[in-house]
Every structure is written in structure tokens, then in C-alpha cells.
Write an enzyme that holds these catalytic residues in place. Sequence first.
Site, PDB file in Angstrom:
ATOM      1  N   LYS A  13       0.847  -1.218   0.000  1.00 12.84           N
ATOM      2  CA  LYS A  13       0.000   0.000   0.000  1.00 12.84           C
ATOM      3  C   LYS A  13       0.874   1.257   0.000  1.00 12.84           C
ATOM      4  CE  LYS A  13      -2.080  -1.233   3.881  1.00 12.84           C
ATOM      5  NZ  LYS A  13      -1.394  -2.508   4.134  1.00 12.84           N
ATOM      6  N   ARG A  88     -10.379   0.008   8.043  1.00  8.63           N
ATOM      7  CA  ARG A  88      -9.766  -1.281   8.356  1.00  8.63           C
ATOM      8  C   ARG A  88     -10.752  -2.273   8.948  1.00  8.63           C
ATOM      9  NH1 ARG A  88      -4.008  -0.095   8.630  1.00  8.63           N
ATOM     10  NH2 ARG A  88      -2.952  -2.030   9.077  1.00  8.63           N
ATOM     11  N   ARG A 122      11.680  -5.294   5.337  1.00  9.07           N
ATOM     12  CA  ARG A 122      11.444  -3.882   4.995  1.00  9.07           C
ATOM     13  C   ARG A 122      12.337  -2.955   5.813  1.00  9.07           C
ATOM     14  NH1 ARG A 122       5.496  -1.875   5.374  1.00  9.07           N
ATOM     15  NH2 ARG A 122       5.676  -2.883   7.401  1.00  9.07           N
ATOM     16  N   ARG A 152      10.796  -0.793  11.295  1.00  5.22           N
ATOM     17  CA  ARG A 152       9.658  -0.463  12.158  1.00  5.22           C
ATOM     18  C   ARG A 152       9.582  -1.440  13.330  1.00  5.22           C
ATOM     19  NH1 ARG A 152       4.481   0.285   8.249  1.00  5.22           N
ATOM     20  NH2 ARG A 152       3.542  -1.019   9.838  1.00  5.22           N
ATOM     21  N   ARG A 163      -0.713  -9.117  13.252  1.00  6.70           N
ATOM     22  CA  ARG A 163      -1.273  -8.138  12.295  1.00  6.70           C
ATOM     23  C   ARG A 163      -1.998  -8.859  11.156  1.00  6.70           C
ATOM     24  NH1 ARG A 163       4.096  -5.071  11.032  1.00  6.70           N
ATOM     25  NH2 ARG A 163       2.936  -4.159   9.298  1.00  6.70           N
TER      26      ARG A 163
HETATM   27  P1  AP5 Z   1       4.792  -1.599   1.885  1.00  5.92           P
HETATM   28  O1  AP5 Z   1       4.430  -0.815   0.680  1.00  5.92           O
HETATM   29  O2  AP5 Z   1       5.522  -0.917   2.962  1.00  5.92           O
HETATM   30  O3  AP5 Z   1       3.510  -2.395   2.447  1.00  5.92           O
HETATM   31  P2  AP5 Z   1       2.207  -1.870   3.181  1.00  5.92           P
HETATM   32  O4  AP5 Z   1       1.035  -2.512   2.520  1.00  5.92           O
HETATM   33  O5  AP5 Z   1       2.201  -0.390   3.294  1.00  5.92           O
HETATM   34  O6  AP5 Z   1       2.400  -2.594   4.582  1.00  5.92           O
HETATM   35  P3  AP5 Z   1       2.289  -2.043   6.075  1.00  5.92           P
HETATM   36  O7  AP5 Z   1       3.046  -3.008   6.922  1.00  5.92           O
HETATM   37  O8  AP5 Z   1       2.643  -0.599   6.159  1.00  5.92           O
HETATM   38  O9  AP5 Z   1       0.759  -2.219   6.312  1.00  5.92           O
HETATM   39  P4  AP5 Z   1       0.044  -2.279   7.653  1.00  5.92           P
HETATM   40  O10 AP5 Z   1      -1.343  -2.193   7.184  1.00  5.92           O
HETATM   41  O11 AP5 Z   1       0.369  -3.454   8.505  1.00  5.92           O
HETATM   42  O12 AP5 Z   1       0.644  -1.029   8.477  1.00  5.92           O
HETATM   43  P5  AP5 Z   1       0.073   0.406   8.804  1.00  5.92           P
HETATM   44  O13 AP5 Z   1       1.211   1.331   8.891  1.00  5.92           O
HETATM   45  O14 AP5 Z   1      -1.073   0.741   7.935  1.00  5.92           O
HETATM   46  O15 AP5 Z   1       5.656  -2.858   1.352  1.00  5.92           O
HETATM   47  C1  AP5 Z   1       6.124  -3.859   2.245  1.00  5.92           C
HETATM   48  C2  AP5 Z   1       7.458  -4.406   1.774  1.00  5.92           C
HETATM   49  O16 AP5 Z   1       7.277  -5.131   0.553  1.00  5.92           O
HETATM   50  C3  AP5 Z   1       8.536  -3.351   1.479  1.00  5.92           C
HETATM   51  O17 AP5 Z   1       9.785  -3.877   1.862  1.00  5.92           O
HETATM   52  C4  AP5 Z   1       8.452  -3.157  -0.031  1.00  5.92           C
HETATM   53  O18 AP5 Z   1       9.677  -2.722  -0.561  1.00  5.92           O
HETATM   54  C5  AP5 Z   1       8.074  -4.555  -0.499  1.00  5.92           C
HETATM   55  N1  AP5 Z   1       7.225  -4.585  -1.697  1.00  5.92           N
HETATM   56  C6  AP5 Z   1       6.170  -3.752  -1.964  1.00  5.92           C
HETATM   57  N2  AP5 Z   1       5.619  -4.087  -3.147  1.00  5.92           N
HETATM   58  C7  AP5 Z   1       6.323  -5.170  -3.618  1.00  5.92           C
HETATM   59  C8  AP5 Z   1       6.238  -5.985  -4.798  1.00  5.92           C
HETATM   60  N3  AP5 Z   1       5.301  -5.766  -5.743  1.00  5.92           N
HETATM   61  N4  AP5 Z   1       7.113  -7.017  -4.946  1.00  5.92           N
HETATM   62  C9  AP5 Z   1       8.064  -7.242  -3.996  1.00  5.92           C
HETATM   63  N5  AP5 Z   1       8.219  -6.497  -2.860  1.00  5.92           N
HETATM   64  C10 AP5 Z   1       7.351  -5.482  -2.679  1.00  5.92           C
HETATM   65  O19 AP5 Z   1      -0.551   0.168  10.275  1.00  5.92           O
HETATM   66  C11 AP5 Z   1       0.288  -0.127  11.386  1.00  5.92           C
HETATM   67  C12 AP5 Z   1      -0.568  -0.276  12.628  1.00  5.92           C
HETATM   68  O20 AP5 Z   1      -1.253   0.983  12.915  1.00  5.92           O
HETATM   69  C13 AP5 Z   1      -1.700  -1.310  12.554  1.00  5.92           C
HETATM   70  O21 AP5 Z   1      -1.236  -2.612  12.860  1.00  5.92           O
HETATM   71  C14 AP5 Z   1      -2.699  -0.768  13.591  1.00  5.92           C
HETATM   72  O22 AP5 Z   1      -2.303  -1.099  14.910  1.00  5.92           O
HETATM   73  C15 AP5 Z   1      -2.561   0.751  13.427  1.00  5.92           C
HETATM   74  N6  AP5 Z   1      -3.548   1.279  12.462  1.00  5.92           N
HETATM   75  C16 AP5 Z   1      -3.288   1.832  11.237  1.00  5.92           C
HETATM   76  N7  AP5 Z   1      -4.427   2.172  10.615  1.00  5.92           N
HETATM   77  C17 AP5 Z   1      -5.445   1.843  11.460  1.00  5.92           C
HETATM   78  C18 AP5 Z   1      -6.865   1.925  11.386  1.00  5.92           C
HETATM   79  N8  AP5 Z   1      -7.479   2.391  10.288  1.00  5.92           N
HETATM   80  N9  AP5 Z   1      -7.586   1.497  12.448  1.00  5.92           N
HETATM   81  C19 AP5 Z   1      -6.999   1.019  13.554  1.00  5.92           C
HETATM   82  N10 AP5 Z   1      -5.659   0.879  13.687  1.00  5.92           N
HETATM   83  C20 AP5 Z   1      -4.884   1.290  12.650  1.00  5.92           C
HETATM   84 MG    MG Z   2       2.321   0.976   4.891  1.00  4.96          MG
END
Ligand code: AP5
Ligand code: MG
Length: 210
Positions: A13, A88, A122, A152, A163
Site C-alpha cells: 500500500k 480497516r 522492509r 519499524r 497483524r
Molecule cells: P509496503 O508498501 O511498505 O507495504 P504496506 O502494505 O504499506 O504494509 P504495512 O506493513 O505498512 O501495512 P500495515 O497495514 O500493517 O501497516 P500500517 O502502517 O497501515 O511494502 C512492504 C514491503 O514489501 C517493502 O519492503 C516493499 O519494498 C516490499 N514490496 C512492496 N511491493 C512489492 C512488490 N510488488 N514485490 C516485492 N516487494 C514489494 O498500520 C500499522 C498499525 O497501525 C496497525 O497494525 C494498527 O495497529 C494501526 N492502524 C493503522 N491504521 C489503522 C486503522 N485504520 N484502524 C486502527 N488501527 C490502525
Molecule cells: Mg504501509
Amino acid sequence: MNVVLLGAPGAGKGTQASLIEEKFDLVHISTGDIFRANIKGGTPIGKLAKSYIDAGKLVPDEVTCEIVKDRLAKGDIAGGYMLDGFPRNIFQAEELDKFAHIDLCINIDVDISLLMDRICGRRVCACGESYHVSTLNGATECKKCGKPLYQREDDNPETVGKRLDTYFKQTAPLVEYYEKQGKLFTVESGKLSPKEVFAVIAEELERRVK
Ligand code: AP5
Ligand code: MG
């Protein structure tokens, strides 16, 4: 155009949001980034959010929805935005529909077996860029801004397992939610590189802009 980016942890994402922002000028709003900035700043929201993030759970809906509502009240989103990591669960999606109009949900679909390696490998930068160790060739600084890269705190196997569990129980039903609204566009990212995934998304966005 107002877009929701949907996908499991590690689906890409943030990676796609960064590419979309460059080409389509949509404002990138990541609830995860907002929480991490609050944790870094030691704010009350940050203190509350940290306990949930460390446990791989969702931060309470009332806190998260309020943050997004406030953010969408700012003038800079008038030309369109992307929500990364929100909604989410069904409750958040229904709340969002009360204060915003979403045109499109881009669902990044990746085989679960690939996610653990993607997340644990990552490395991120304070500027928002993220990389994978396999493509860094030993570099420890951001290619865009030169700041040091780091891992992270929630990118460890134990928290990632929680997660993913949270994602499948609470977030995955949103695929059907947006499909029923006729707003779903799914891209299979498994074997595609980030640029190849972006090409598929860009084609769809261009088609809709026309
Ligand atoms: P990356 O693009 O970083 O992946 P991402 O989908 O953004 O993954 P996140 O871990 O950030 O998602 P998340 O939903 O767990 O975390 P968030 O910060 O939202 O890519 C990942 C890796 O893969 C990288 O190394 C990249 O280089 C590689 N990659 C990407 N595309 C690729 C491809 N095509 N091929 C190969 N490699 C690739 O949330 C964190 C925490 O915050 C949650 O757990 C929760 O506690 C809280 N939170 C956030 N939003 C909410 C909400 N709406 N409600 C309640 N709690 C929330
Ligand atoms: Mg992310």
C-alpha cells in the site's frame, strides 16, 4: 478522485501510494504514518496507539475515525486523496461513507506466504519511503532524501503474525463491502514488481480520470 488503498500488511500500500502520489497528485493519507508520528512526538494519541500497534491490534475506532475526519477537513485534499490503511473494518468504512465520498477502492492482493518476508525485510525512512533489504545492496540510507533507514518496531515475526490475523478477521471483509458498492478494483501483486503493479493501477486510474 478519492481512493481507498486496501491490502494486507506488506501488500504494498505504502509503496504504491508513493508512486501514485508522484504521477496523479493525490494526497497520501496513511493512518499508520499518523500514529507513528504521534508516537515519535510523545502525544496522548501516540501513547494510546503504541500499545495497540505493538500488539498487532487495531487502534480503537473512535480515535482513528476522528483523526481521519479531521484530516479530510483540510483544504489540501480538494484535488483528491488516497487513504492508506483506512478503513480497516466495516465500522470504519460505514463511518467514512458518512463524511467522505470514495470513488474507488484499489485492493492489492498478495499471497500470504510472501508477506512475512516482505515485512521483516522492509527498511523505512522518516520521509515515508520504504525499501526491501534484497534491493538495497547493503545501502543504509534513503535513495530519495539520504536519511538513515530503520526497521519499524512492529516489523518482527511475532507482531506480524498478529497483524495478519487482525487483517483476515477484520479488514478482509472490506473487499466484499466495496465490491457491493461497485467501487472495487483488484490488482494481483504476487509475482509483479512494484513498478509492474503500479502500471496496472495507473492504467485503471487514467481510464477513470478520462
Ligand atoms: P509496503 O508498501 O511498505 O507495504 P504496506 O502494505 O504499506 O504494509 P504495512 O506493513 O505498512 O501495512 P500495515 O497495514 O500493517 O501497516 P500500517 O502502517 O497501515 O511494502 C512492504 C514491503 O514489501 C517493502 O519492503 C516493499 O519494498 C516490499 N514490496 C512492496 N511491493 C512489492 C512488490 N510488488 N514485490 C516485492 N516487494 C514489494 O498500520 C500499522 C498499525 O497501525 C496497525 O497494525 C494498527 O495497529 C494501526 N492502524 C493503522 N491504521 C489503522 C486503522 N485504520 N484502524 C486502527 N488501527 C490502525
Ligand atoms: Mg504501509
